[in-house]
Design a protein around this motif. Structure first.
Motif, PDB file in Angstrom:
ATOM      1  N   THR A 103      -1.852   2.074   2.930  1.00  0.00           N
ATOM      2  CA  THR A 103      -2.859   2.974   3.119  1.00  0.00           C
ATOM      3  C   THR A 103      -2.828   3.105   4.922  1.00  0.00           C
ATOM      4  O   THR A 103      -2.431   2.300   5.564  1.00  0.00           O
ATOM      5  CB  THR A 103      -4.286   2.378   2.806  1.00  0.00           C
ATOM      6  OG1 THR A 103      -4.270   0.987   3.629  1.00  0.00           O
ATOM      7  CG2 THR A 103      -4.114   2.026   1.259  1.00  0.00           C
ATOM      8  N   ALA A 149      -6.373  -0.747  -1.841  1.00  0.00           N
ATOM      9  CA  ALA A 149      -6.202   0.679  -1.385  1.00  0.00           C
ATOM     10  C   ALA A 149      -6.854   1.609  -2.206  1.00  0.00           C
ATOM     11  O   ALA A 149      -7.266   2.603  -1.954  1.00  0.00           O
ATOM     12  CB  ALA A 149      -4.599   0.785  -1.450  1.00  0.00           C
ATOM     13  N   ARG A 153      -9.397   4.512  -1.040  1.00  0.00           N
ATOM     14  CA  ARG A 153      -9.292   6.054  -1.453  1.00  0.00           C
ATOM     15  C   ARG A 153     -10.481   6.702  -2.212  1.00  0.00           C
ATOM     16  O   ARG A 153     -10.722   7.841  -2.134  1.00  0.00           O
ATOM     17  CB  ARG A 153      -8.006   6.175  -2.213  1.00  0.00           C
ATOM     18  CG  ARG A 153      -6.451   6.009  -1.552  1.00  0.00           C
ATOM     19  CD  ARG A 153      -5.407   6.150  -2.151  1.00  0.00           C
ATOM     20  NE  ARG A 153      -5.474   7.574  -2.615  1.00  0.00           N
ATOM     21  CZ  ARG A 153      -4.434   8.183  -3.423  1.00  0.00           C
ATOM     22  NH1 ARG A 153      -3.312   7.348  -3.874  1.00  0.00           N
ATOM     23  NH2 ARG A 153      -4.441   9.473  -3.744  1.00  0.00           N
TER      24      ARG A 153
END
Length: 519
Positions: A103, A149, A153
């Motif tokens: 990320t 991650a 997101r």
């Protein structure tokens, strides 16, 4: 030369998967001696730290494989949870993080290897929830482990979702199970593993967002990029078979490329069998229905014939009475004319003689008309023809004229419109015969002194009214529900309906009223 080429191919096959490092990389590993590693201590089946402090799981086996290939020790730095592993990595207490997604935020202190393992992320919800095609259109809460991650997101990509941070994926599952969160996101492997292991069968996979796969890599300290390159050389030598063998140790996943096709074939086979059974059942049922219909039609036809024979017997009785009267009248007239002849009366100018001849002729004509009407009623006609309702009724009056007179019945035909019907004329004779005969019988049972029938012919309906007492309430109810026992009225209703007419039956004033009207 041929032998040399074969030897080259043989040695290439043996050493093709061997790691080839340059001098700088080899020197780095020699000086490094030990690579320190932090992991997620609670991320089954990918990895965990067991009660004995040993790293195990899919990630652990892959790391062991890399360690063997590089011939260097990779040492576990124990942590209590993933948050602490992240913090240790930032503080450079460990050289690598074993298994994680890349990320932008993590790239602030890490560099990443090529993907070691790829796994789809799926949405998990309660079993009663329907499948989610587009998560961006749902206003739901989703439990996600913090500092992951996917948590980063989803918070960015789906502002419509309420993110509930958790310390572990098990906690996220529990929140969904307890209905404190609508969804969670988990890798396909972990979802299947956790649901089976913990027996959480009230949860199910309810969506698979595209583009959110787990491309799991090894995170390396930002200040040691050479280690990333060395690890990449080891990763290149790991085959898909190596990965499948490791995964199958922890999760029972049978990978069949024809699974979807096979399921489709099974579904098609089952549907075909069900359709065959339904069609066979319908065919057998239709045969049985047709057989029963034919049987009922035969029984109904037999009853109709029996009823018709009984009616014909009654008609013959009426006709015989009328013919007896006609013959008696003719005989009487003939005797008078014979006397006139014997008394030598002047026949040529005798008006009384000619009047008796005329009366005799009229009696013969009446008898012929009566017989023709009877023969017309007796004759079965299958063809429809157009006929006048009034004439049809008057034909029946002729058939039972004597019975009408004997019962002192007065029949009034009020023709407001020259109504014509296209139907079976002889069958309609039966309708009027049945209605009039029933009125006669009712008048006798009720001892009606002046029985009367009024038949009114209008443009859109025909009404038949009598003053003969009407039906009893329970009998009328049976008739209106088509449960009447009498065959005559039932046949009349069938004849009327077959001609696209309805017949409404009700008690009216001091008798019964039949209204026949077009459908």
């Amino acid at each position: 030369m041929r032998i040399i080429i074969l030897l080259i191919l043989f040695f290439y096959t043996i050493f093709a998967k061997e790691i080839i490092l340059n001098e700088k990389q080899t020197t780095y590993l020699t000086n490094k001696k030990v690579i320190t590693m932090c992991v997620d201590p609670d991320w089954e089946p990918f990895e965990k730290i067991n009660k004995n402090g040993i790293h195990e799981g899919i990630s652990a086996d892959i790391i062991k494989l890399i360690s063997t290939k590089l011939d260097i020790k990779i040492e576990l730095i124990p942590t209590k949870d993933w948050d602490e592993s992240i913090e240790f990595s930032k503080q450079k207490k460990c050289d690598i993080l074993s298994f994680l997604n890349e990320t932008p935020k993590r790239k602030e202190w890490l560099v990443f290897t090529e993907p070691v393992f790829t796994d789809s992320n799926v949405l998990v919800g309660r079993s009663e929830r329907s499948y989610i095609e587009d998560i961006s259109k749902e206003n739901l809460s989703i439990a996600l482990p913090r500092n992951t991650a996917m948590s980063e997101r989803f918070a960015k990509d789906f502002p419509n979702l309420v993110i509930i941070p958790t310390s572990s994926e098990d906690e996220a599952f529990k929140l969904v199970e307890e209905q404190k969160a609508d969804l969670t996101l988990r890798s396909m492997i972990i979802a299947a593993y956790t649901i089976k292991k913990n027996g959480i069968f009230n949860l199910k996979i309810i969506g698979e967002p595209k583009g959110y796969e787990n491309n799991l890599r090894i995170g390396v300290r930002l200040d040691e990029p050479i280690l990333k390159d060395i690890l990449n050389e080891a990763i290149k030598t790991i085959t898909q078979k190596d990965i499948d063998d490791i995964v199958n140790k922890y999760v029972t996943i049978v990978i069949e490329k024809t699974t979807t096709f096979t399921i489709a074939l099974w579904i098609l086979a089952v549907l075909s069998f069900v359709i065959f059974i339904i069609l066979l059942w319908n065919y057998m049922l239709n045969l049985r229905v047709k057989k029963e219909i034919k049987k009922n039609e035969e029984q109904q036809q037999l009853l109709i014939e029996q009823k018709r024979k009984a009616e014909i017997g009654e008609l013959l009785g009426n006709i015989s009475h009328q013919w007896k009267n006609g013959l008696s009248q003719i005989s009487s007239l003939n005797l008078e004319m014979l006397l006139m002849y014997k008394l030598n009366q002047n026949i040529n100018d005798n008006k009384e003689f000619y009047q008796r001849l005329q009366d005799t002729e009229n009696s013969i004509k009446f008898m012929i008309e009566t017989m023709n009407t009877f023969l017309g009623y007796y004759k079965e006609e299958s063809d429809y023809s157009k006929f006048k309702v009034e004439e049809n009724i008057r034909q029946v009056k002729k058939l039972i004229d004597l019975e009408i007179k004997k019962s002192n019945l007065n029949i009034n035909i009020i023709s407001n419109f020259p109504l014509e019907i296209t139907a079976n004329k002889n069958q309609w004779l039966h309708v009027w015969l049945n209605l009039i005969s029933n009125s006669i019988k009712a008048s006798k049972l009720q001892n009606i002194k002046n029985p009367q029938i009024n038949i009114t012919i209008n443009e859109k309906n025909i009404t038949y009214e009598d003053n003969c007492g009407g039906f009893k309430a329970e009998v009328l109810e049976d008739i209106q529900k088509h449960k009447q026992k009498g065959l005559g009225l039932k046949m009349s209703l069938k004849i009327v309906e077959r001609s696209n007419y309805f017949m409404n039956i009700e008690n009216y004033n001091s008798g019964v009223k039949f209204t026949i009207f077009k459908k």
